[in-house]
Design an enzyme around this catalytic site. Structure first.
Site, PDB file in Angstrom:
ATOM      1  N   SER A   1       5.463  -1.216  -7.651  1.00 47.20           N
ATOM      2  CA  SER A   1       6.059  -1.631  -6.387  1.00 47.20           C
ATOM      3  C   SER A   1       4.041  -1.911  -5.362  1.00 47.20           C
ATOM      4  O   SER A   1       3.930  -2.585  -5.949  1.00 47.20           O
ATOM      5  CB  SER A   1       6.966  -1.226  -5.529  1.00 47.20           C
ATOM      6  OG  SER A   1       7.428  -1.574  -4.631  1.00 47.20           O
TER       7      SER A   1
ATOM      8  N   HIS B   1      -2.350  -0.489   7.346  1.00 47.10           N
ATOM      9  CA  HIS B   1      -2.751  -1.168   8.341  1.00 47.10           C
ATOM     10  C   HIS B   1      -3.638  -0.147   9.651  1.00 47.10           C
ATOM     11  O   HIS B   1      -3.041   0.663   9.202  1.00 47.10           O
ATOM     12  CB  HIS B   1      -1.881  -1.786   8.666  1.00 47.10           C
ATOM     13  CG  HIS B   1      -0.490  -2.352   8.077  1.00 47.10           C
ATOM     14  ND1 HIS B   1      -0.295  -3.779   7.711  1.00 47.10           N
ATOM     15  CD2 HIS B   1       0.393  -2.392   7.612  1.00 47.10           C
ATOM     16  CE1 HIS B   1       0.274  -4.084   6.880  1.00 47.10           C
ATOM     17  NE2 HIS B   1       0.200  -3.467   6.545  1.00 47.10           N
TER      18      HIS B   1
ATOM     19  N   CYS C   1       8.252   2.457  -7.689  1.00 47.17           N
ATOM     20  CA  CYS C   1       9.712   3.237  -8.615  1.00 47.17           C
ATOM     21  C   CYS C   1       9.130   3.695 -10.159  1.00 47.17           C
ATOM     22  O   CYS C   1       7.936   3.677 -10.088  1.00 47.17           O
ATOM     23  CB  CYS C   1      10.186   1.671  -9.580  1.00 47.17           C
ATOM     24  SG  CYS C   1      11.252   0.839  -7.845  1.00 47.17           S
TER      25      CYS C   1
END
Length: 149
Positions: free
Chosen positions: A63, A68, A83
């Protein structure tokens, strides 16, 4: 029912301003987290903002992972979604914590694809008629009182 994936969102507070504004440091942290968590890196994309801040996104076979940074606030927002049964997003978060050394963290664990039963999927709308009934009954009592006077 089995879920499709694990999604960890982590708010890291009190991180070093210098490390949060260092693109190479953030890239190294993500690559180490990918390796330690047994994830498969497909692509690493990043951007250094001016005057400060870094965003880095690791596209994974399982995934994604993103970081940030907001150096002025000493804050990093980390997102790890995986996943599969072999991946360990908790380990990736632990590695990122060891690099960024936050004073405080807030972690949210979301189980993605947890469909539950059909009943669970229907929106829940809860309407209470009791307050309206109390208003109607009170006004009826007031009218009766006024009529008897």
């Amino acid at each position: 029912m089995r879920t499709l994936g694990k999604h960890l969102t982590v708010d890291m507070y009190g991180c070093s301003v210098d490390s949060l504004n260092n693109l190479e440091f953030i890239k190294t942290a993500i690559l180490a987290a990918v390796q330690e968590a047994n994830l498969t890196l497909l692509n690493l994309s990043y951007h250094q903002f001016e005057p400060q801040g870094v965003t880095a996104l690791a596209l994974l076979a399982e995934s994604h992972m993103s970081v940030h940074t907001h150096p002025k606030l000493g804050y990093a927002a980390v997102d790890v979604f995986t996943c599969g049964d072999l991946s360990r997003p908790e380990k990736a978060v632990a590695v990122l914590k060891s690099f960024l050394k936050p004073e405080k963290t807030k972690t949210t664990n979301i189980m993605r694809g947890d469909f539950g039963s059909q009943k669970d999927m229907k929106p829940r709308i809860k309407v209470s008629i009791a307050p309206l009934r109390r208003v109607r009954n009170t006004s009826a009592k007031v009218w009766r009182f006024l009529r008897n006077k």
